[in-house]
Design a protein around this motif. Structure first.
Motif, PDB file in Angstrom:
ATOM      1  N   ALA A 163       0.861  -1.185   0.000  1.00 59.72           N
ATOM      2  CA  ALA A 163       0.000   0.000   0.000  1.00 59.72           C
ATOM      3  C   ALA A 163       0.897   1.236   0.000  1.00 59.72           C
ATOM      4  O   ALA A 163       1.764   1.336   0.854  1.00 59.72           O
ATOM      5  CB  ALA A 163      -0.918   0.010   1.212  1.00 59.72           C
ATOM      6  N   PRO A 164       0.770   2.092  -0.952  1.00 62.57           N
ATOM      7  CA  PRO A 164      -0.226   2.075  -2.017  1.00 62.57           C
ATOM      8  C   PRO A 164       0.049   0.953  -3.021  1.00 62.57           C
ATOM      9  O   PRO A 164       1.182   0.518  -3.179  1.00 62.57           O
ATOM     10  CB  PRO A 164      -0.082   3.440  -2.678  1.00 62.57           C
ATOM     11  N   SER A 185      -5.151  16.014  -2.167  1.00 60.85           N
ATOM     12  CA  SER A 185      -5.905  16.682  -1.109  1.00 60.85           C
ATOM     13  C   SER A 185      -5.769  15.943   0.224  1.00 60.85           C
ATOM     14  O   SER A 185      -6.016  16.514   1.283  1.00 60.85           O
ATOM     15  CB  SER A 185      -7.372  16.781  -1.492  1.00 60.85           C
ATOM     16  N   ARG A 186      -5.374  14.713   0.164  1.00 62.02           N
ATOM     17  CA  ARG A 186      -5.214  13.912   1.371  1.00 62.02           C
ATOM     18  C   ARG A 186      -3.920  14.329   2.078  1.00 62.02           C
ATOM     19  O   ARG A 186      -2.851  14.352   1.480  1.00 62.02           O
ATOM     20  CB  ARG A 186      -5.171  12.444   0.973  1.00 62.02           C
ATOM     21  N   GLY A 187      -3.984  14.641   3.359  1.00 67.35           N
ATOM     22  CA  GLY A 187      -2.819  15.128   4.095  1.00 67.35           C
ATOM     23  C   GLY A 187      -1.747  14.079   4.321  1.00 67.35           C
ATOM     24  O   GLY A 187      -0.557  14.361   4.237  1.00 67.35           O
ATOM     25  N   THR A 188      -2.154  12.861   4.627  1.00 67.18           N
ATOM     26  CA  THR A 188      -1.196  11.781   4.882  1.00 67.18           C
ATOM     27  C   THR A 188      -1.690  10.499   4.216  1.00 67.18           C
ATOM     28  O   THR A 188      -2.868  10.352   3.899  1.00 67.18           O
ATOM     29  CB  THR A 188      -1.024  11.516   6.392  1.00 67.18           C
ATOM     30  N   TYR A 189      -0.751   9.588   4.030  1.00 66.65           N
ATOM     31  CA  TYR A 189      -1.091   8.273   3.498  1.00 66.65           C
ATOM     32  C   TYR A 189      -0.169   7.267   4.157  1.00 66.65           C
ATOM     33  O   TYR A 189       1.048   7.478   4.221  1.00 66.65           O
ATOM     34  CB  TYR A 189      -0.919   8.211   1.980  1.00 66.65           C
ATOM     35  N   GLU A 190      -0.726   6.188   4.668  1.00 66.85           N
ATOM     36  CA  GLU A 190       0.083   5.172   5.315  1.00 66.85           C
ATOM     37  C   GLU A 190       0.647   4.222   4.273  1.00 66.85           C
ATOM     38  O   GLU A 190      -0.088   3.640   3.478  1.00 66.85           O
ATOM     39  CB  GLU A 190      -0.760   4.385   6.322  1.00 66.85           C
TER      40      GLU A 190
END
Length: 93
Positions: A33-34, A43-48
């Motif tokens: 992931a991703p 627009s998403r502030g964070t992504y794990e």
């Protein structure tokens, strides 16, 4: 080959010669992931980022770094350890 210095090892390509690799340190890793080719909204502030890393011979991974710009800069990642070491202190996942 008898190698007496780092420069000589570089000259003879020892660092990439499979005959001289230390096989108990074959690092293996994958990111799930991703997903491959997944588009992330800006627009998403964070992504794990999630995946696994395996160091070989039961030794734990000590550092993971992530790049967001094709390798120009790297950031340290937090490591979540789900597996506990066995009775001998070894980790296999």
């Amino acid at each position: 080959k008898h190698i007496t210095s780092k420069e000589e090892a570089t000259k003879y390509n020892i660092w990439t010669d499979p005959a001289y690799t230390i096989n108990d340190r074959n690092i293996n890793s994958a990111i799930w992931a991703p997903a491959h080719c997944e588009k992330l909204p800006l627009s998403r502030g964070t992504y794990e980022v999630a995946g696994y890393a395996y160091n070989g011979a039961g030794r734990p991974i000590h550092r993971v770094e992530v790049t967001l710009n094709g390798g120009r800069t790297w950031r340290p990642a937090a490591i979540a350890r789900w597996e506990k070491p066995n009775e001998y202190g070894m980790c296999y996942c």
